[in-house]
Design an enzyme around this catalytic site. Structure first.
Site, PDB file in Angstrom:
ATOM      1  N   GLU A 236       0.842  -1.198   0.000  1.00 27.41           N
ATOM      2  CA  GLU A 236       0.000   0.000   0.000  1.00 27.41           C
ATOM      3  C   GLU A 236       0.880   1.251   0.000  1.00 27.41           C
ATOM      4  O   GLU A 236       0.716   2.142  -0.825  1.00 27.41           O
ATOM      5  CB  GLU A 236      -0.897  -0.026   1.237  1.00 27.41           C
ATOM      6  CG  GLU A 236      -1.771   1.200   1.403  1.00 27.41           C
ATOM      7  CD  GLU A 236      -2.523   1.191   2.722  1.00 27.41           C
ATOM      8  OE1 GLU A 236      -3.486   1.962   2.846  1.00 27.41           O
ATOM      9  OE2 GLU A 236      -2.140   0.429   3.639  1.00 27.41           O
ATOM     10  N   HIS A 237       1.803   1.326   0.945  1.00 26.07           N
ATOM     11  CA  HIS A 237       2.745   2.449   1.044  1.00 26.07           C
ATOM     12  C   HIS A 237       4.165   1.925   0.867  1.00 26.07           C
ATOM     13  O   HIS A 237       4.526   0.920   1.477  1.00 26.07           O
ATOM     14  CB  HIS A 237       2.680   3.121   2.417  1.00 26.07           C
ATOM     15  CG  HIS A 237       1.311   3.486   2.889  1.00 26.07           C
ATOM     16  ND1 HIS A 237       0.575   2.681   3.729  1.00 26.07           N
ATOM     17  CD2 HIS A 237       0.551   4.579   2.655  1.00 26.07           C
ATOM     18  CE1 HIS A 237      -0.580   3.267   3.998  1.00 26.07           C
ATOM     19  NE2 HIS A 237      -0.625   4.415   3.354  1.00 26.07           N
TER      20      HIS A 237
END
Length: 376
Positions: free
Chosen positions: A275-276
């Site tokens: 996601e990040h």
């Protein structure tokens, strides 16, 4: 014991069939709430009084930064002309959307991240659902809703909220549902997809950090731990060439991968599709071209995930669970529909219709062929 899919399906079907009566029963059962679903004007006013002036300024400045960033994404037309013919796309906003704001921890930032690009896109109607706590909606959520010009906020949570938005129970049905939730909300969104659109199925928060010997070990560890704060299912990976950093960050919940070089770190990051993704190296820009799968890439020591979550102005609604392999960050265009637009000149039509006529013959579509052939 019923599985999640069957359990959610039964609730959805019950609400679809019995309407408000069923919705009220589930609200009492799961949220201990039996009052009116829609937030009143007086509750908006009360909420505004409860938010301290300093916090109002923080919210307003944050929203200004989000608006500036997302406004650059807007486009309403892409056209080109060839031989007197017009081709392209026009974009139209979705008419009505629903936003689910989780209630476990009040998340006004969720409403900002979804509501601002929706408004920039030109969405006319927005309905917000959020679980009540002691019969009330978090005042920060209501204050953000007011700033966004959202008048429809409903005290609804869980599967019931998704059913209400998808089937039009207690409100007008929406065209698309946005916002994160727990596994029950995710499963409900999955099951109503097709009746309405959905943004994504958000899973537990994730972070991967690529770091070399130049990275500050305290920065790296703090960033990894920040995402584990979201819950026990959150995931954190450290991809590093530094043995010292690997040893320092070897804590519960953090998966450490010691790599031969930064290219291998990038390769591992693409496999994870986090996601990040933070890149804290001496020259982080040099790795960007190697990254293919990530919801967001944050470069350097002063671009931690929490900064992106709150004040950078970028969107924090991102794909999780490896979905960055095929999807991306929420943008203004998620609230718009591309529509093909074409006007063909006689000259170009006559020059190229032979292509269509032959393809129609190959596919056995005689009426299609005739539609092309009949024109003079």
């Amino acid at each position: 014991m019923k599985g999640l899919e069957e359990y959610v399906r039964e609730i959805l079907e019950d609400i679809r069939r019995r309407g408000l009566e069923a919705l009220r029963e589930y609200s009492e059962r799961f949220d201990n709430y039996s009052g009116p679903f829609r937030v009143s004007e007086g509750e908006f006013e009360e909420a505004e009084e409860l938010v301290p002036e300093e916090d109002k300024r923080v919210i307003e400045e944050t929203m200004e930064r989000l608006w500036e960033y997302h406004a650059r994404q807007f486009r309403d037309v892409e056209l080109y002309i060839k031989r007197g013919s017009l081709y392209g796309l026009i974009y139209r906003p979705i008419g009505r959307i629903g936003i689910y704001v989780p209630g476990g921890k009040p998340l006004p930032s969720t409403l900002m991240m979804v509501g601002i690009p929706a408004r920039i896109a030109g969405v006319r109607e927005i309905a917000v659902t959020t679980p009540p706590k002691d019969g009330k909606v978090n005042p920060y959520v209501l204050y953000v809703a007011k700033l966004l010009g959202i008048e429809e906020v409903y005290k609804l949570g869980g599967v019931g909220a998704i059913a209400a938005m998808a089937y039009g129970v207690g409100m007008r049905r929406v065209d698309k549902i946005f916002g994160p939730g727990n596994r029950f909300v995710n499963e409900a969104k999955r099951q109503v997809f097709g009746i309405v659109g959905i943004d994504s199925l958000a899973g537990p928060s994730e972070i991967a950090v690529i770091a070399d010997e130049s990275a500050d070990k305290d920065y790296v560890l703090a960033d990894l731990l920040s995402q584990l704060e979201h819950g026990k299912d959150s995931k954190a990976w450290l991809l590093t060439t530094s043995r010292e950093l690997a040893d320092y960050c070897s804590r519960e919940g953090i998966e450490v991968l010691l790599c031969r070089n930064l290219e291998e770190c990038a390769e591992k990051a693409n496999e994870i599709a986090p996601e990040h993704l933070e890149i804290i190296t001496e020259n982080p820009e040099e790795l960007v071209d190697l990254i293919e799968n990530a919801g967001a890439i944050y470069l350097g020591p002063y671009t931690p995930v929490p900064a992106a979550d709150y004040f950078l102005g970028v969107n924090h609604v991102l794909p999780t669970g490896g979905a960055a392999r095929f999807s991306g960050v929420l943008t203004v265009m998620d609230f718009m529909k591309p529509i093909t637009l074409a006007r063909v000149s006689r000259e170009e039509f006559l020059a190229y219709r032979r292509l269509g006529m032959r393809l129609a013959e190959i596919e056995g579509m005689e009426a299609h062929r005739r539609s092309l052939e009949v024109r003079r």
